[in-house]
Design a protein around this motif. Structure first.
Motif, mmCIF file in Angstrom:
data_model
loop_
_atom_site.group_PDB
_atom_site.id
_atom_site.type_symbol
_atom_site.label_atom_id
_atom_site.label_comp_id
_atom_site.label_asym_id
_atom_site.label_seq_id
_atom_site.Cartn_x
_atom_site.Cartn_y
_atom_site.Cartn_z
ATOM 1 N N UNK A 1 0.796 -1.232 0.000
ATOM 2 C CA UNK A 1 0.000 0.000 0.000
ATOM 3 C C UNK A 1 0.825 1.278 0.000
ATOM 4 N N UNK A 2 2.107 1.176 0.273
ATOM 5 C CA UNK A 2 2.937 2.367 0.377
ATOM 6 C C UNK A 2 2.993 2.853 1.818
ATOM 7 N N UNK B 1 0.165 11.645 7.652
ATOM 8 C CA UNK B 1 0.763 11.186 6.380
ATOM 9 C C UNK B 1 0.882 12.305 5.334
ATOM 10 N N UNK B 2 -0.088 13.218 5.304
ATOM 11 C CA UNK B 2 0.014 14.340 4.365
ATOM 12 C C UNK B 2 1.208 15.230 4.704
ATOM 13 N N UNK B 3 1.400 15.509 5.972
ATOM 14 C CA UNK B 3 2.544 16.326 6.389
ATOM 15 C C UNK B 3 3.860 15.613 6.068
ATOM 16 N N UNK B 4 3.911 14.333 6.323
ATOM 17 C CA UNK B 4 5.124 13.562 6.003
ATOM 18 C C UNK B 4 5.376 13.554 4.504
ATOM 19 N N UNK B 5 4.339 13.391 3.711
ATOM 20 C CA UNK B 5 4.482 13.419 2.253
ATOM 21 C C UNK B 5 5.026 14.766 1.805
ATOM 22 N N UNK B 6 4.461 15.855 2.328
ATOM 23 C CA UNK B 6 4.900 17.198 1.965
ATOM 24 C C UNK B 6 6.364 17.408 2.346
ATOM 25 N N UNK C 1 8.585 4.591 0.048
ATOM 26 C CA UNK C 1 7.746 3.594 -0.641
ATOM 27 C C UNK C 1 6.323 4.102 -0.879
ATOM 28 N N UNK C 2 5.899 3.972 -2.136
ATOM 29 C CA UNK C 2 4.560 4.417 -2.507
ATOM 30 C C UNK C 2 3.748 3.229 -3.000
ATOM 31 N N UNK D 1 0.340 6.281 -6.926
ATOM 32 C CA UNK D 1 0.438 6.086 -8.386
ATOM 33 C C UNK D 1 -0.769 6.669 -9.081
ATOM 34 N N UNK D 2 -1.950 6.504 -8.497
ATOM 35 C CA UNK D 2 -3.178 7.053 -9.096
ATOM 36 C C UNK D 2 -3.160 8.575 -9.066
ATOM 37 N N UNK D 3 -2.459 9.163 -8.091
ATOM 38 C CA UNK D 3 -2.375 10.616 -7.994
ATOM 39 C C UNK D 3 -1.185 11.186 -8.780
ATOM 40 N N UNK D 4 -0.435 10.317 -9.447
ATOM 41 C CA UNK D 4 0.654 10.772 -10.295
ATOM 42 C C UNK D 4 2.014 10.838 -9.614
ATOM 43 N N UNK D 5 2.182 10.192 -8.509
ATOM 44 C CA UNK D 5 3.496 10.198 -7.814
ATOM 45 C C UNK D 5 4.127 8.867 -7.928
#
Length: 166
Positions: free
Chosen positions: A107-108, A140-145, A156-157, A162-166
């Protein structure tokens, strides 16, 4: 109410000696593996140290320490190492952590972290549902940013990224 002179029965659990013996056995096995590999590479001195020279020395020290643990386990008093109640607390923490690690590959990291936060906060902390969901989304959003966008450190994604283009 019991008097200070009365000895309370110890809470049942796992005894110390079997834990120490098992730990020593695992360490002895690891030391044996290190020694086997070191001598397979060459642990001597042929105009200088061979590849396995220093690992073999560490392996022998490791083995000596493991044998000392084994020897001491039979000399020490066999007390309760961990009570069943304490062990249940460890499992309550370890369960969500194992789930988190198992979900990273399919799942990433970010989706697995969100699931981990939901499970952990729901099982361990028993927080309010809205704070659990808010934390599970914002962390998770803060960590991604921070990691992906600011530091450009790829983690790991999974299919969502992948669906969001990353």
């Amino acid at each position: 109410m019991s008097s200070p002179d009365e000895a309370e029965a110890p809470e049942p659990g796992i005894a110390r000696r079997p834990v120490e013996v098992a730990t020593a056995a695992i360490l002895i096995g690891l030391a044996g593996l290190v020694l086997w590999d070191s001598y397979g590479r060459g642990a001597g001195w042929d105009g200088g140290p061979q590849n396995g020279f220093f690992p073999a020395r560490v392996g022998w020290l490791f083995l000596a320490a493991a044998l000392f643990i084994l020897f001491q386990s039979f000399r020490s008093e066999n007390q309760v190492f961990v009570t069943w109640r304490q062990l249940a607390q460890v499992v309550r923490v370890l369960g969500p952590l194992v789930l988190f690690v198992a979900l990273i590959a399919p799942l990433g990291l970010y989706v697995a972290a969100a699931i981990f936060i939901v499970v952990f906060m729901g099982v361990i902390a028993t927080a309010r549902w809205w704070s659990i969901l808010l934390t599970a989304v914002l962390v998770p959003l803060a960590c991604f940013w921070i990691f992906e966008l600011q530091f450009r450190v790829p983690l790991p994604k999974g299919p969502l990224e992948a669906a969001l283009g990353y």
